[in-house]
Design a protein around this motif. Structure first.
Motif, mmCIF file in Angstrom:
data_model
loop_
_atom_site.group_PDB
_atom_site.id
_atom_site.type_symbol
_atom_site.label_atom_id
_atom_site.label_comp_id
_atom_site.label_asym_id
_atom_site.label_seq_id
_atom_site.Cartn_x
_atom_site.Cartn_y
_atom_site.Cartn_z
ATOM 1 N N GLY A 147 0.992 -1.298 -0.054
ATOM 2 C CA GLY A 147 -0.018 -0.111 0.101
ATOM 3 C C GLY A 147 0.747 1.176 0.058
ATOM 4 N N THR A 185 2.020 4.543 2.236
ATOM 5 C CA THR A 185 2.624 5.092 3.372
ATOM 6 C C THR A 185 2.239 6.622 3.377
ATOM 7 O OG1 THR A 185 4.284 3.611 3.913
ATOM 8 C CG2 THR A 185 4.314 5.359 5.383
ATOM 9 N N GLY A 244 0.846 6.867 8.738
ATOM 10 C CA GLY A 244 -0.354 5.709 8.334
ATOM 11 C C GLY A 244 0.133 4.631 7.129
ATOM 12 N N GLN A 245 -0.829 3.742 7.192
ATOM 13 C CA GLN A 245 -0.608 2.906 5.777
ATOM 14 C C GLN A 245 -1.876 2.522 5.234
ATOM 15 O OE1 GLN A 245 2.994 2.113 5.627
ATOM 16 N NE2 GLN A 245 2.752 0.775 3.945
ATOM 17 N N HIS A 246 -2.314 2.713 4.154
ATOM 18 C CA HIS A 246 -3.458 2.368 3.436
ATOM 19 C C HIS A 246 -3.276 1.638 1.953
ATOM 20 C CE1 HIS A 246 -2.974 6.161 1.725
ATOM 21 N NE2 HIS A 246 -3.697 5.773 0.852
ATOM 22 N N GLN A 279 -5.770 -0.990 -1.200
ATOM 23 C CA GLN A 279 -6.877 -1.714 -1.508
ATOM 24 C C GLN A 279 -6.565 -2.900 -2.213
ATOM 25 O OE1 GLN A 279 -9.586 1.146 -3.506
ATOM 26 N NE2 GLN A 279 -10.371 1.859 -1.705
ATOM 27 N N SER A 325 -3.545 -3.977 -0.466
ATOM 28 C CA SER A 325 -4.083 -3.918 0.894
ATOM 29 C C SER A 325 -3.067 -4.149 1.938
ATOM 30 C CB SER A 325 -5.263 -4.501 1.188
ATOM 31 O OG SER A 325 -5.779 -4.438 2.514
ATOM 32 N N ASP A 368 -9.376 -3.786 1.617
ATOM 33 C CA ASP A 368 -9.328 -2.307 1.828
ATOM 34 C C ASP A 368 -9.201 -2.061 3.294
ATOM 35 O OD1 ASP A 368 -9.202 0.385 2.031
ATOM 36 O OD2 ASP A 368 -11.381 0.673 1.751
ATOM 37 N N SER A 369 -7.757 -1.822 3.700
ATOM 38 C CA SER A 369 -7.641 -1.591 5.065
ATOM 39 C C SER A 369 -6.500 -0.512 5.270
ATOM 40 C CB SER A 369 -6.556 -2.830 5.534
ATOM 41 O OG SER A 369 -5.327 -2.896 4.964
ATOM 42 N N GLU A 370 -6.529 0.111 6.562
ATOM 43 C CA GLU A 370 -5.551 1.091 6.708
ATOM 44 C C GLU A 370 -5.349 1.123 8.427
ATOM 45 O OE1 GLU A 370 -7.695 5.283 7.023
ATOM 46 O OE2 GLU A 370 -9.602 4.174 6.766
ATOM 47 N N ASP A 418 -3.649 4.371 11.238
ATOM 48 C CA ASP A 418 -3.268 5.854 11.094
ATOM 49 C C ASP A 418 -2.945 5.840 12.849
ATOM 50 O OD1 ASP A 418 -3.114 8.490 9.935
ATOM 51 O OD2 ASP A 418 -4.306 8.738 11.973
#
Length: 345
Positions: free
Chosen positions: A66, A68, A82-84, A86, A90, A111-113, A115
Motif C-alpha cells: 500500500g 505510507t 499511516g498505511q493504507h 486496497q 492492502s 481495503d485496510s488502513e 493511522d
C-alpha cells in the motif's frame, strides 16, 4: 520545517525481501452484539451476547504494502503516520476477533488502513480492516487516557503498550453469507508488536543538480545517530532513450533494475560513501533522457549484504551494487523514501 504530509509510496524491493509484520492486539469487553444469523461465537440467531463478555482482537499488517503517509513535526520528528491500500496492495494481512472462547476470522482484506497520531490535541490509533463483502469488516478507534502510557513516536509500526483506555466504542460487522452479527467493542488495552526504531527517519539533501537536470547528486542522512549502524539500500529502475555518437545511433530503449547500498557506521547519521549520484555515463555528444524511479530504506543493525559488490551493475557509479540482492529483514527498516528523476544528456 513546516508541519505537513509527505506521501511515500511503499514497495517491496524484491521477492527475497521480508517485510515487517506488525501485530496489533486489542483486548476489552463487548457491548450490544446482536447475532442475526447464527451460530456466531457459540450463540444462535437473534441471540444477544451478554455485555461485558471479554474479547481479544488481533490485526496483522504488512508495512511494505500500500501507501505510507508521514507527517513531521517542527523538529523533524514523526508525529503522525499511516498505511493504507486496497485489493492486492492492502496492507491488512488478517483480522481475528475472539469473543469468549470462539473466534471469527474476517478473511482476506480488500481495503485496510492504520493511522497513528501522537499530536496532543488529536491522539489516536485507528485501524480498519474490510473485506470484499461490505458487511464483513471491523474497525478500532483507540484514544489514550491520561493514565495510559502512550507511544512516544508517531511511527505506527513502533512497539508499545497502553492500558486503562477510556470507553471509546469500536464497531464491527461480520458476515460470510450464511451467518452474521453486528456490535461494539470497548477496548481497555492495546499492544503493538512491531519495530523499535524510535522514530528514526531516512531523508536526503541535494548536493548538486536536480531531478530534471543533467545530474542529481544527493546525500543520505538519518534524523538521529544510528545506535548499531546499518545500511541504506536503494532499489532503482532506469529507462534510457536517446542516441549516441558518432552516427547518432539510436539507443534501444534500455530498461534496467538494480540495487545500490551504502554503509552507516554506529553513531553516524550519514552514509559511506557520502553521496548518491544519478548521472549519465554515455560518451560526449550523446542525446537522450534517463528516467529513474528509486526507493530507499535504512536498515538498522544490518550489514551490507554480500550480494552487493563494486560495479555489479553497469548502470551504477562507484557504489556497491547488485542486480539480485538479498535484502535485510524489513523488521528494522525506516519508512521508504521514493524519488523520481529525468536526467538529460
Amino acid at each position: 520545517m513546516k508541519r505537513g504530509f509527505v506521501l511515500l509510496a511503499a514497495i517491496c524491493l524484491m521477492a527475497t525481501a521480508r517485510a515487517a509484520t506488525v501485530r496489533v492486539t486489542i483486548t476489552g469487553h463487548v457491548k450490544g452484539i446482536h447475532v442475526h444469523e447464527g451460530p456466531v461465537f457459540g450463540y444462535y440467531s437473534r441471540d444477544r451476547i451478554p455485555d461485558g463478555t471479554p474479547f481479544t482482537l488481533v490485526y496483522l499488517f504488512d508495512d511494505s504494502r500500500g501507501e505510507t503517509t508521514v507527517q513531521l513535526g517542527t523538529a523533524g520528528d514523526i508525529v503522525r503516520s499511516g498505511q493504507h491500500g486496497q485489493r492486492s496492495a492492502s496492507p491488512g494481512m488478517n483480522a481475528v476477533l475472539q469473543v469468549g472462547g470462539a473466534i471469527w476470522d474476517f478473511g482476506e482484506s480488500a481495503d485496510s488502513e492504520v493511522d497513528l497520531n501522537t499530536a496532543s490535541s488529536a491522539m489516536r490509533y485507528f485501524v480498519r480492516f474490510s473485506t470484499a463483502n461490505s458487511d464483513n469488516w471491523i474497525s478500532s478507534d483507540i484514544r489514550p487516557s491520561k493514565a495510559a502510557a502512550w507511544v512516544a513516536t508517531g511511527d505506527w509500526r513502533q512497539s508499545f503498550r497502553a492500558e486503562a483506555l477510556p470507553s471509546k466504542v469500536s464497531q464491527f460487522s461480520l458476515d460470510n453469507g450464511t451467518v452474521s452479527a453486528t456490535g461494539s467493542l470497548i477496548p481497555t488495552q492495546i499492544t503493538v508488536n512491531g519495530l523499535n526504531l524510535q522514530g528514526q527517519i531516512l531523508s536526503y539533501k541535494t548536493i548538486s543538480g536536480g531531478p530534471n537536470a543533467s545530474s542529481w547528486v544527493r546525500q543520505w542522512h538519518l534524523s538521529k545517530p544510528s545506535p548499531r549502524g546499518g545500511c541504506v539500500i536503494e532499489s532503482i529502475t532506469r529507462t534510457v532513450v536517446g542516441t549516441i555518437p558518432p552516427n547518432q545511433t539510436p539507443i534501444t530503449p534500455l530498461h534496467a533494475t538494480y540495487w545500490v547500498a551504502w554503509h552507516v557506521a554506529p553513531g553516524a547519521i550519514t552514509t559511506s560513501p557520502a553521496n548518491d549520484a544519478f548521472l549519465s555515463t554515455y560518451p560526449a555528444g550523446s542525446i537522450g533522457t534517463m528516467s529513474i524511479s528509486a526507493t530507499a530504506r535504512f536498515y538498522e543493525g544490518a550489514a551490507v549484504p554480500r550480494s552487493f559488490t563494486m560495479h555489479a551493475s553497469s548502470s551504477s557509479g562507484g557504489e556497491l551494487t547488485s542486480t539480485a540482492p538479498s535484502i535485510p529483514v524489513e523488521g528494522q527498516a525506516t519508512f521508504p523514501v521514493k524519488v523520481v528523476a529525468a536526467i538529460t544528456f
